[in-house]
Design an enzyme around this catalytic site. Structure first.
Site, short mmCIF file in Angstrom:
data_model
loop_
_atom_site.label_atom_id
_atom_site.label_comp_id
_atom_site.label_asym_id
_atom_site.label_seq_id
_atom_site.Cartn_x
_atom_site.Cartn_y
_atom_site.Cartn_z
N CYS A 92 0.82 -1.20 0.00
CA CYS A 92 0.00 0.00 0.00
C CYS A 92 0.86 1.27 0.00
O CYS A 92 1.38 1.63 -1.04
CB CYS A 92 -0.99 -0.04 1.16
SG CYS A 92 -2.42 0.99 0.82
N HIS A 133 -3.39 -4.84 0.58
CA HIS A 133 -2.82 -5.37 1.82
C HIS A 133 -2.89 -6.89 1.80
O HIS A 133 -3.76 -7.49 2.44
CB HIS A 133 -3.60 -4.84 3.03
CG HIS A 133 -3.32 -3.41 3.34
ND1 HIS A 133 -2.19 -3.01 4.00
CD2 HIS A 133 -4.01 -2.28 3.05
CE1 HIS A 133 -2.20 -1.69 4.13
NE2 HIS A 133 -3.30 -1.22 3.56
N GLU A 156 -1.24 -8.98 3.28
CA GLU A 156 -0.99 -9.61 4.58
C GLU A 156 -2.27 -10.13 5.23
O GLU A 156 -2.24 -11.09 6.00
CB GLU A 156 -0.26 -8.65 5.53
CG GLU A 156 -1.03 -7.38 5.95
CD GLU A 156 -0.85 -6.20 5.01
OE1 GLU A 156 -0.51 -6.43 3.83
OE2 GLU A 156 -1.05 -5.05 5.45
N1 GLN Z 1 -1.87 6.75 3.19
C1 GLN Z 1 -1.98 6.07 1.95
C2 GLN Z 1 -3.36 6.25 1.32
O1 GLN Z 1 -4.27 6.65 1.98
C3 GLN Z 1 -1.67 4.60 2.11
C4 GLN Z 1 -2.61 3.87 2.98
C5 GLN Z 1 -2.10 2.53 3.45
O2 GLN Z 1 -0.92 2.26 3.38
N2 GLN Z 1 -2.99 1.68 3.93
O3 GLN Z 1 -3.56 6.01 0.15
#
Ligand code: GLN
Length: 531
Positions: free
Chosen positions: A382, A507, A509
């Site tokens: 992400c 994500h 994970e």
């Molecule tokens: N802050 C970033 C976004 O909002 C990444 C979010 C994250 O890593 N879950 O796009």
């Protein structure tokens, strides 16, 4: 009311943090290993409606379900132990319950009647049990009650589970109380009084548990037979329903320890369904205990290095991959605010996990740059994709390249917010959340790792890669290797001239399992090992 579903309620006593959630999930995994369909839910006394706005330093990881709910990390344990996907309704906080109730009251749904804790709140709690059991078509639905017995703020949940026993029939409910039994070193004995008191508190609600789990010091549990006798005598539970649970080296030993500790007798009195097939747990624990010589050092470039629960699913996914590959995992926490090239050089592979906010962002960008330039295995999750994209664009000469989250100038916003996604951060629920499909580019590393071109992963983010800068991103050493089905969103990038450099906007994970690690994590560990 008749029901075919059986319900198990797990409460905790004496202190919090005794592993009630792990015990509940372990019971679930044992019943699943008997071939039963098992679902789980958590009832949490706090008033936040969900975990979306909770500080991860205080509360640990925000676990995202496939349907896009931002939940407590306990649901991650449930998924890893049960290998079943939860939903947003697998957790009910007091905040979410009260919000639903008050909204209904404002809607005039109570026809002028007084709305009260009993029966309205308690009925609503019970309805969540029935709804979940129905949704999952469960043979057994397990409910963990957060907090400890005697907490003022959890009493509506305890009252609800007591009432539920009368509603569906006491024979269809199994009450499990997990409590702590301290060891007193001066007199060299276990003390059951705090546990007795918490069982008395539970009796005050009208609940005499069918199983008591006594959590105790690992080395001395052998000297503890009198603990079961005492608890049985003073607390009206059967002696063979007291399960002594020593500390485990790994949480994944708990299902097997629970069987050894005698959990089957009370469980099988409740629901008889043959012997559990625990072979996958046995194999996993053998892997965990194998203690391989070869070590792989993975650097986690992170912001919250003082509460590693913030990245719980990431560290669990790394462990699972290392167990499968057969190497010893050494996770090194690299403070993103202080990270140097020496830190990156010192490890065999790097993970840049998800995150929000500007703090530590330059360290994360530097990690991506270093891995691209030194062909070091890299996995970006992400935010870890976004910082890799920023690193590549800067390498290609877009000097001020940044994300709009960190005030990127308009001509260098390589990560940006798309029209439809704009919203107030403080209100929550303005993100791309939950499962989204992606198409992987044929012949990419991503496709090779997944063994497919059509995949689904969970998301939790607001910002996206700005494809206006594709040329620069590619010039900086990255290939775009996965997209949303309409091609509008970049879901994967990977190194063009590296052996293992991959990042995803998702994500992954959250979908890793202890005995079935996620392919991206397994790929990282294999690549880092070759290094
Ligand atoms: N802050 C970033 C976004 O909002 C990444 C979010 C994250 O890593 N879950 O796009």
């Amino acid at each position: 009311m008749k029901t075919n579903t059986k319900y198990i309620f797990v409460t905790g006593g004496v202190i919090s943090g005794v592993g009630k959630g792990i015990m509940a999930a372990s019971i679930g995994s044992i019943l699943k290993a008997k071939g039963l369909k098992v679902s789980m839910q958590k009832c949490d006394p706090y008033f936040n409606v969900d975990a979306g706005l909770l500080n991860p330093r205080e509360h640990g990881e925000c676990f995202v379900t496939q349907d896009g709910a931002e939940t407590d990390l306990d649901l991650g344990h449930y998924e890893r132990f049960l290998d079943e996907e939860m939903t947003g309704d697998s957790i009910w906080t007091s905040g979410k319950l009260y919000k639903k109730l008050i909204d209904a009251e404002r809607n005039g749904e109570f026809g002028g009647h007084t709305v009260q804790l009993v029966p309205h709140v308690t009925n609503l709690v019970q309805q969540t049990f029935l709804d979940n059991a129905k949704h999952f078509k469960s043979d057994v639905h397990i409910v963990e009650i957060g907090g400890t017995i005697g907490d003022l703020e959890g009493s509506h949940f305890v009252e609800a589970i007591r009432e539920f026993g009368s509603r569906v029939g006491r024979e269809n409910c199994l009450y499990v109380h997990v409590c702590y039994v301290p060891w007193l070193s001066t007199s060299q004995e276990f003390k059951t009084k705090p546990a007795q008191n918490s069982l008395r508190d539970l009796r005050e609600f009208g609940i005499i548990p069918d199983m008591v789990v006594a959590r105790m010091d690992v080395d001395r549990v052998i000297k503890a037979p009198q603990v079961a006798t005492k608890l049985a005598t003073f607390c009206a539970v059967r002696e063979d329903a007291v399960v002594l649970m020593p500390d485990a080296k790994s949480v994944y030993e708990v299902p097997l320890n629970a069987v050894k500790g005698g959990v089957l007798a009370p469980l099988e009195r409740f629901i008889d369904h043959g012997d559990p097939d625990m072979s996958h747990w046995e194999k996993l624990v053998k892997n965990i205990e194998s203690d391989p010589k070869e070590e792989v050092k993975i650097g986690l470039v992170a912001k919250y290095i003082d509460n590693t629960d913030t990245y719980l699913s990431v560290t669990e996914a790394l462990k699972a991959a290392a167990w499968k590959v057969g190497v010893k995992l050494n996770t090194v926490w690299i403070d993103a605010e202080k990270a140097t090239e020496e830190d990156f050089a010192d490890v065999d592979g790097i993970v840049v996990p998800g995150g929000f906010g500007i703090r530590g962002i330059e360290g994360k960008i530097a990690a991506g740059k270093y891995c691209l330039e030194h062909d070091k295995p890299y996995l970006g999750l992400c935010l870890g994709l976004q910082t890799a994209v920023i690193a590549a664009a800067r390498r290609a000469g877009v000097k001020n390249a940044n994300s709009e989250e960190f005030d990127a100038p308009k001509d260098a916003n390589v990560v940006y917010i798309m029209e439809g996604q704009k919203g107030k951060e403080s209100t929550g629920g303005t993100m791309r959340l939950g499962n989204y499909p992606a198409k992987l580019v044929k012949g990419s590393l991503a496709e090779k790792l997944y063994g497919a071109t059509d995949i689904v992963e969970r998301h939790r983010h607001r910002y996206e890669v700005n494809q206006k800068f594709t040329k620069e991103i590619e010039k900086g050493g990255l290939k775009l290797s996965g997209f949303s089905p309409d091609g509008k969103l970049v879901e994967f990038v990977e190194g063009a001239n590296t052996k293992f450099f991959i990042a995803t906007q998702a994500h992954p994970e959250f979908r890793s399992r202890p005995y079935r690690p996620h392919p991206l994590f397994e790929g990282l560990i294999r690549a880092a090992r070759k290094k």
